[in-house]
Design a protein around this motif. Sequence first.
Motif, PDB file in Angstrom:
ATOM      1  N   LEU A   1       0.829  -1.209   0.000  1.00 13.65           N
ATOM      2  CA  LEU A   1       0.000   0.000   0.000  1.00 13.65           C
ATOM      3  C   LEU A   1       0.862   1.257   0.000  1.00 13.65           C
ATOM      4  O   LEU A   1       0.538   2.246  -0.666  1.00 13.65           O
ATOM      5  CB  LEU A   1      -0.903   0.012   1.231  1.00 13.65           C
ATOM      6  CG  LEU A   1      -2.217  -0.745   1.152  1.00 13.65           C
ATOM      7  CD1 LEU A   1      -2.855  -0.820   2.535  1.00 13.65           C
ATOM      8  CD2 LEU A   1      -3.163  -0.079   0.158  1.00 13.65           C
ATOM      9  N   TYR A   2       1.972   1.231   0.747  1.00 16.74           N
ATOM     10  CA  TYR A   2       2.833   2.405   0.822  1.00 16.74           C
ATOM     11  C   TYR A   2       3.386   2.760  -0.558  1.00 16.74           C
ATOM     12  O   TYR A   2       3.350   3.920  -0.977  1.00 16.74           O
ATOM     13  CB  TYR A   2       3.978   2.173   1.798  1.00 16.74           C
ATOM     14  CG  TYR A   2       4.909   3.356   1.902  1.00 16.74           C
ATOM     15  CD1 TYR A   2       4.571   4.455   2.679  1.00 16.74           C
ATOM     16  CD2 TYR A   2       6.115   3.389   1.203  1.00 16.74           C
ATOM     17  CE1 TYR A   2       5.414   5.558   2.766  1.00 16.74           C
ATOM     18  CE2 TYR A   2       6.961   4.480   1.286  1.00 16.74           C
ATOM     19  CZ  TYR A   2       6.606   5.559   2.069  1.00 16.74           C
ATOM     20  OH  TYR A   2       7.424   6.657   2.130  1.00 16.74           O
ATOM     21  N   VAL A   3       3.908   1.775  -1.273  1.00 19.24           N
ATOM     22  CA  VAL A   3       4.443   2.024  -2.610  1.00 19.24           C
ATOM     23  C   VAL A   3       3.337   2.526  -3.539  1.00 19.24           C
ATOM     24  O   VAL A   3       3.534   3.456  -4.326  1.00 19.24           O
ATOM     25  CB  VAL A   3       5.096   0.754  -3.187  1.00 19.24           C
ATOM     26  CG1 VAL A   3       5.552   0.977  -4.626  1.00 19.24           C
ATOM     27  CG2 VAL A   3       6.281   0.329  -2.328  1.00 19.24           C
ATOM     28  N   ALA A   4       2.159   1.922  -3.453  1.00 19.00           N
ATOM     29  CA  ALA A   4       1.039   2.295  -4.317  1.00 19.00           C
ATOM     30  C   ALA A   4       0.661   3.758  -4.158  1.00 19.00           C
ATOM     31  O   ALA A   4       0.335   4.445  -5.134  1.00 19.00           O
ATOM     32  CB  ALA A   4      -0.166   1.411  -4.018  1.00 19.00           C
ATOM     33  N   THR A   5       0.713   4.259  -2.925  1.00 18.48           N
ATOM     34  CA  THR A   5       0.286   5.639  -2.683  1.00 18.48           C
ATOM     35  C   THR A   5       1.434   6.637  -2.772  1.00 18.48           C
ATOM     36  O   THR A   5       1.209   7.811  -3.056  1.00 18.48           O
ATOM     37  CB  THR A   5      -0.377   5.764  -1.295  1.00 18.48           C
ATOM     38  OG1 THR A   5       0.510   5.244  -0.296  1.00 18.48           O
ATOM     39  CG2 THR A   5      -1.678   4.981  -1.255  1.00 18.48           C
TER      40      THR A   5
END
Length: 359
Positions: A228-232
């Motif tokens: 999720l961190y990379v995605a956002t």
Amino acid sequence: MSALDIENIRKTYGEVETLKGIDISLESGEFLVLLGSSGCGKSTLLNIIAGLAEATSGDVKIGGRSVLGVHPKDRDIAMVFQSYALYPNLTVHRNIGFGLEMRKVPTPERDKAVRDAARLLQIENLFDRKPSQLSGGQRQRVAIGRALVRKPEVFLFDEPLSNLDAKLRMEMRTEIKRLHQMLKTTVVYVTHDQIEAMTLASRIAVMRDGRIEQLGTPEEIYNHPATLYVATFVGAPPMNLLNATVRDGRLAIAGSDASLPLPARFAEAAVNGRDIILGIRPEALRTDGAGPSLEATLEVAELTGPELVVTALAGNQRLMACLPPRTPVRDNETLTLSFDEEAMHLFDPQTGLSCVREG
């Protein structure tokens, strides 16, 4: 033989562990960008590679040779700093050649190296000026020129463009990419700017809290985020994240009546009643009605020039879409935002990990 090997590097300040076991191996000619927000450990890692900080444990090898404990000047690296670090009392010519001068390189050889670097950077006409007489972009070119003449095994860049305005940053990005394509030198580049990372890197290491969240090509990082961190963190506007639940092999979007098909690649996630987070990038949304779709009520439309960025509510969840600039929209109208199944990302809300196992 790898040009640079970072092996289980850890760094502790008292009881605070800043780096928590970093492993990266770079082949000769790779351009690695360490990307992350302030405090993630990227500059600490760069300083350990440079010899400006000592690792608590682990090893750094350049050309197969361990450089832990080796003085920075003997590591076969050259570093370009955010602050340029030019000598204010020296001319451009002497600033570029100063390192060679300290190494007692003969004057004819030194002068040739300086002129070759200046020609590549198109700053030959600035030789007699001092740093105070240069623009920010010119100072950064001089700093890069000083690194170039060393002909090192590895170039290190510590947020070199952060002091420049937007136009100069774009110009210098192009310049750095052009130089790398010409010289094929191994580069480690630190930045918090995702545009710099995406446009410059052959591989990106997204860092968070002293760890690598994901290491991959720009295409892998952007299209197949592992967390999720990379995605956002990568993407502007950031990826839309919608709370959903798996029901009878479909995705029920929380707070709305929408129900979406669950692509086959998410079969392992298709546990009835499981809560899930659906990710869709704003640029993947469109209004042509083809493919799965969401009904959303328009809140705000912002024309940026090349695109129309709309913010809308799908039930009680907000999302953004990047549409063609001439898309006709009206305040409070209901939009049907469609997308391809390939644009869907699913994440576990507890672990933050992608629900897809690539390969």
